[in-house]
Design a protein around this motif. Sequence first.
Motif, short mmCIF file in Angstrom:
data_model
loop_
_atom_site.label_atom_id
_atom_site.label_comp_id
_atom_site.label_asym_id
_atom_site.label_seq_id
_atom_site.Cartn_x
_atom_site.Cartn_y
_atom_site.Cartn_z
N ASP A 122 0.83 -1.22 0.00
CA ASP A 122 0.00 0.00 0.00
C ASP A 122 0.86 1.26 0.00
O ASP A 122 0.61 2.19 -0.77
N TYR A 123 1.86 1.29 0.87
CA TYR A 123 2.64 2.51 1.02
C TYR A 123 3.50 2.80 -0.20
O TYR A 123 3.60 3.94 -0.65
N TYR A 124 4.12 1.74 -0.74
CA TYR A 124 5.05 1.95 -1.86
C TYR A 124 4.39 1.74 -3.23
O TYR A 124 5.08 1.63 -4.24
N MET A 125 3.06 1.68 -3.24
CA MET A 125 2.28 1.69 -4.48
C MET A 125 2.69 0.56 -5.43
O MET A 125 3.04 0.77 -6.58
N CYS A 126 2.66 -0.65 -4.89
CA CYS A 126 2.93 -1.82 -5.72
C CYS A 126 1.92 -2.89 -5.33
O CYS A 126 0.98 -2.63 -4.57
N THR A 127 2.09 -4.09 -5.84
CA THR A 127 1.13 -5.15 -5.53
C THR A 127 1.69 -6.07 -4.45
O THR A 127 2.90 -6.17 -4.27
N ILE A 140 7.43 7.76 -16.45
CA ILE A 140 6.60 7.29 -17.57
C ILE A 140 7.54 6.71 -18.62
O ILE A 140 8.51 7.36 -19.03
N LYS A 141 7.25 5.47 -19.06
CA LYS A 141 8.16 4.76 -19.97
C LYS A 141 7.40 4.27 -21.19
O LYS A 141 6.28 3.77 -21.09
N ASN A 142 8.06 4.41 -22.34
CA ASN A 142 7.52 3.87 -23.59
C ASN A 142 8.64 3.76 -24.61
O ASN A 142 9.55 4.59 -24.62
N LEU A 176 -5.36 7.13 -11.93
CA LEU A 176 -5.00 7.89 -13.14
C LEU A 176 -4.04 7.10 -14.02
O LEU A 176 -4.17 7.11 -15.25
N ALA A 177 -3.09 6.41 -13.39
CA ALA A 177 -2.13 5.61 -14.16
C ALA A 177 -2.85 4.48 -14.90
O ALA A 177 -2.58 4.21 -16.07
N VAL A 220 3.69 3.30 -16.12
CA VAL A 220 3.76 4.39 -15.15
C VAL A 220 4.26 3.79 -13.85
O VAL A 220 3.60 2.93 -13.26
N VAL A 221 5.45 4.21 -13.43
CA VAL A 221 6.11 3.60 -12.27
C VAL A 221 6.22 4.63 -11.15
O VAL A 221 6.70 5.75 -11.36
N PHE A 222 5.77 4.23 -9.96
CA PHE A 222 5.78 5.13 -8.81
C PHE A 222 6.93 4.77 -7.86
O PHE A 222 7.20 3.60 -7.60
#
Length: 834
Positions: free
Chosen positions: A98-103, A744-746, A812-813, A827-829
């Motif tokens: 939750d804190y580091y915005m991952c699964t 942001i990567k592409n 948003l991501a 989109v990497v946080f």
Amino acid sequence: MADQLSFAESNTLFAELVLPVPVGRTFTYRVPLLLNEQIKIGQRAIVQFGAKKILTGIITSIHQQPPQEFEAKYILELLDEHEIIYPQQLLLYQWIADYYMCTLGEVLNAALPSGLKLSSESIVQINPLFNRDETEFDFSEKEELVLSRLKQIESLTYSDVTKLLSAKTIYSLLKSLHAKGAIILIEQVKEKFHPKTERRVRLSSLYNDKKELEKLFETISAKPKQEAVVLKYLQYIPVFNNISINKKGIKKSDLLKEDISDSSLQTLVKKGVFEEFDQTIPRFGFSDLGNYTPILLSEAQTKARNEILSSFDNGKVALLQGVTGSGKTEIYIDLITKALDAGSQVLYLLPEIALTTQIVQRLSKIVGASMGVYHSKFSDNERVEVWNGVLNGKFKFVVGVRSSIFLPFDNLGLIIVDEEHDGSYKQYDPSPRYNARDVALIMAQQHHAKVLLGSATPSLESYYQTTQGKYSRVVLNQRFGEAELPEIVFADVALEKKLKRMKGDFTSVLLSEVSGTLNKKEQVIIFQNRRGYSPMIQCEDCGWIPKCINCDVSLTYHQYRNSMVCHYCGYREEMAKQCPTCSSKRLRTMGYGTEKLEEELNLYFPETTVQRMDLDTTRTKGGYENIIEGFEHGTTDILVGTQMVTKGLDFNNVSLVGVFDADRMMHFPDFRSYERAFQLITQVSGRAGRRAKKGRVVIQTSNTQHPLFHYVTHNDVDGFIQWQLSDRKEHFFPPYARLIHVSIKNKDKKKCAEVAEKFVADAKAKLTSITIQGPGEPVISKIKNEFLLTVLLKISRDQGKLSEVKTILSSLADHVTQQKEFRNSKVVFDVDPL
């Protein structure tokens, strides 16, 4: 257990599993009736994921609610009788997600050693300890078929076994073979199982009979070397006093120590007099607790220790700010032994693997066999051994790097985070991008444990918490014993260049100091925070510089490989023989890496032994130990290294430290560059003069009047922090703001820009009270063939709930990357970036 469901066999149960995949939810599986009474939260289960894939998951809950949208697949097998992860661990993993915005799956993937994970890519091998003739087990026809095939080839994948047996499921069969000790299961081919064994010898059981032994001596009486082997063995192992001790035998190397002929021993083995066998031994050979000299704290150390205990009593985190060489480790040891004596577990976190080498040597004499060591240079099997050791209570005390926070502690009483300021506690790639220091604080809350942070140069964030009353600060401002802080000397690079005194990039001041130190038979550390031979190669005629084909960065030349390497994606080319642009052969190296420094110091001081300590020389498990041991024993005179040499190492004979390029550290484009430079220079300076002899530090710089050097010279940590806090407050940076860095990567540069603009526009519309900077190009705007743009969010510490901001950003991501034209975007946080 109150939180564990228990049902009759007729009940249909379902289990929620977290799988090591980057999907932000658990997965529902049906529990076979036969497993109803065995299944527990925290166990590992094998499940089918998708059409073909097999994964190992962790059971997080058990219930009776079938999924509405699909028919749940069955759990294939349970791998454990008991849980391998405790409920509080699952809560911690969820907090990290939750804190580091991952699964949660990404956290689980990082947390579990590979040896505890099983997948369809897993490998089956014959157990090296398996002896078909000695086993008491019977084998089915299918088991015999698998074993026969494994004798022909080294290993089989799960898919191979499935095809061999023409079976849909093979897991019960493999579990049976594993239980019988016939096979071992490993995750990948890259690391085969090698149990740690020692070669031993024993007298054949025939000679437990005294008459048979007398016959043997009659037989070998004319062969004195063979007779000497038997006599020496009986001296070590008096078989007639205790027949059972012959089963254990003796370590072969011990028997051969005292002029015993190996060839004579082998002859006796062939005759059946002796038997050779391998015995599995623990990988962590720390002996049981023995006699040791108790730590005697100085008056200053005792005062600091008592202040720490007082802050613990008040429920606060303690920050121990002690100058380099002040004896913080002795205070740690005192607190560790007290916590262990009270029956608690202790976790001692260190930022670098190199630091574990010296501290383990000291602590093993005090803590003994109850200590485990956990870091990435250990093999899978060693990491699993520590995991299980913590789980079953064998290891009450663990020394480790950041990944140690994932271990299954259930009675944690004390966490020590040494060098708490260090950036190595932060995980960058892959996700989860956690900071072990901060996670340790959450662990402590869960376990009601005490936390001690230690550093000579605290992070601004931790120092700030002391000013807010959340932490207590304990200061230890004098070195232990008679040691004094080193004298700081500046070598003015600009002046030396003007006077033409430079040799390469070495000032005459630094070379003169090195020469004088070596003449006194003392040792030198040279710090340069850049590995490789040279940062780049350049054509002298046309200016061509070789670049990575995947990243927007020049290739670094490594002389020992004769290759040019990208330090971001690993791309490698052979060293160019001529310029591909103008065909000139006038290619020169630009700048200095540790490898080039090592080479030039060998030229300037040919009678001296120079050793390098960086990522390239410490890739192997024993790399750190060998380098540190050589320096400790005086076989190395000059140690050249990256930031590895700055942290916590303690060498008696080092009287000179050289900081080769202070300017590069100070002027890196990052708001933390002054903080990092101050910490690195102060820390590496602290390696000099740690005993009676006063040390010297030579700092090469083109700007000797820079304000940062005033604080370094006077060892004014508090003054430096106040200076930087003022600057951070003015520009709204941590600790006054929380940061979320978005990448942001592409692979398409234009699409990358479009995604970034869309994301920022949506974020500004939704988060009107938050400072959003960007999108902008980072210093390196292309890595691994993906173009990068970055966005920085600054969030006030008193501005609503951070969790709400993260939820909006994640939404948003997802929204922007689900649009058809942007589906290949990422989109990497990175929360709390360093």
